[in-house]
Design an enzyme around this catalytic site. Structure first.
Site, PDB file in Angstrom:
ATOM      1  CG  HIS A  50      -2.019  -1.017   1.134  1.00 36.35           C
ATOM      2  ND1 HIS A  50      -2.849  -1.140   0.053  1.00 36.35           N
ATOM      3  CD2 HIS A  50      -2.413  -1.979   2.004  1.00 36.35           C
ATOM      4  CE1 HIS A  50      -3.704  -2.121   0.248  1.00 36.35           C
ATOM      5  NE2 HIS A  50      -3.456  -2.652   1.427  1.00 36.35           N
ATOM      6  CD  GLU A 130      -5.341  -8.647   3.879  1.00 35.40           C
ATOM      7  OE1 GLU A 130      -5.445  -7.415   4.001  1.00 35.40           O
ATOM      8  OE2 GLU A 130      -4.628  -9.198   3.026  1.00 35.40           O
ATOM      9  CG  ASP A 156      -7.984  -5.029   3.589  1.00 36.95           C
ATOM     10  OD1 ASP A 156      -8.320  -3.837   3.621  1.00 36.95           O
ATOM     11  OD2 ASP A 156      -7.043  -5.453   2.891  1.00 36.95           O
TER      12      ASP A 156
END
Length: 240
Positions: A50, A130, A156
């Site tokens: 990310h 997740e 998530d």
């Protein structure tokens, strides 16, 4: 004969202690490794999924981390094994593979990241759970030889089940119970990421989470800066 590489993150886990990590997303200077080691952390979470960290920056910080005595662990985008293996070749002591939903996916991670027969002993292979599917498959994933850590990506997971940001929700607690039980049954280490509220963190640690992402560099810097500015703003200003 070269000295064996130490992985403090793995050592803490094997000793039954908390293994504490700090996310590195905005820092590019190699000094972050020594600074976080002195601050008491065991591993760096070098985020190439990310964040905008490059492989080159990851390698440089990893090298500095090895010297500082803190374990460099890199997260790569899902399925990006070329990046993962290059990170390992250039100093990383572990790889976090996100979005692992099934045992078949976990086996692929192990096959691609560990060399026969069992890979480098110091390395950690970490799979992130997740989604509800991943949690439902936690025991099968934990049973895969070569997987070391099951790490819940709580942000998530909450988004996937429609309770975004509600980290104290009973459904999150149940997910942790399921994952931790699976990890314990198969001799793996349970991990927690995304929960940084100091009221909630003890809940999941008491349940058994041991590989703990404790926060991110940006948040720590912002909190420290805000604390200092607030202190100074409250001081009386003399006539000069």
């Amino acid at each position: 004969m070269p000295a064996a590489v130490r992985n403090v993150a793995r050592e803490k886990l094997e000793q039954g202690q908390l293994s504490l990590g700090v996310g590195v997303r905005i820092t590019r200077s190699v000094e972050i490794a020594k600074a976080m080691a002195v601050a008491g952390f065991d591993w760096l979470f070098l985020d190439m999924e990310h964040g905008v960290m490059s492989l080159e920056a990851c390698a440089q910080i990893s090298t500095a981390a090895l010297d500082a005595g803190i374990a460099p662990i890199a997260r790569v985008p899902n399925g990006e094994y070329a990046i993962a293996t290059r990170a390992l070749d250039n100093g990383a002591l572990g790889i976090v593979m996100p979005h692992v939903d099934t045992a078949a996916e976990a086996r692929e991670v192990v096959n691609r990241l560990k060399y026969p027969p069992v890979g480098h002993a110091a390395n950690l292979t970490i799979v992130m759970l997740e989604t509800p599917t991943a949690i439902a498959n936690a025991e099968e994933i934990a049973a895969v030889p070569g997987v070391d850590v099951l790490l819940i990506g709580t942000n998530d997971l909450c988004a996937e089940i429609g309770i975004h940001g509600d980290f104290g929700n009973q459904r999150v607690a149940e997910a942790y119970r399921t994952m931790i039980a699976a990890a314990r049954k198969h001799g793996k280490f349970p991990g927690m990421a995304g929960v940084y509220n100091e009221t909630l963190m003890p809940r999941y640690i008491e349940m058994g989470a041991r590989f703990v992402l404790s926060g991110q560099d940006a948040a720590f810097m912002a909190a420290g800066a805000a604390q200092r500015s607030e202190f100074l703003r409250k001081l009386p200003v003399g006539a000069g």
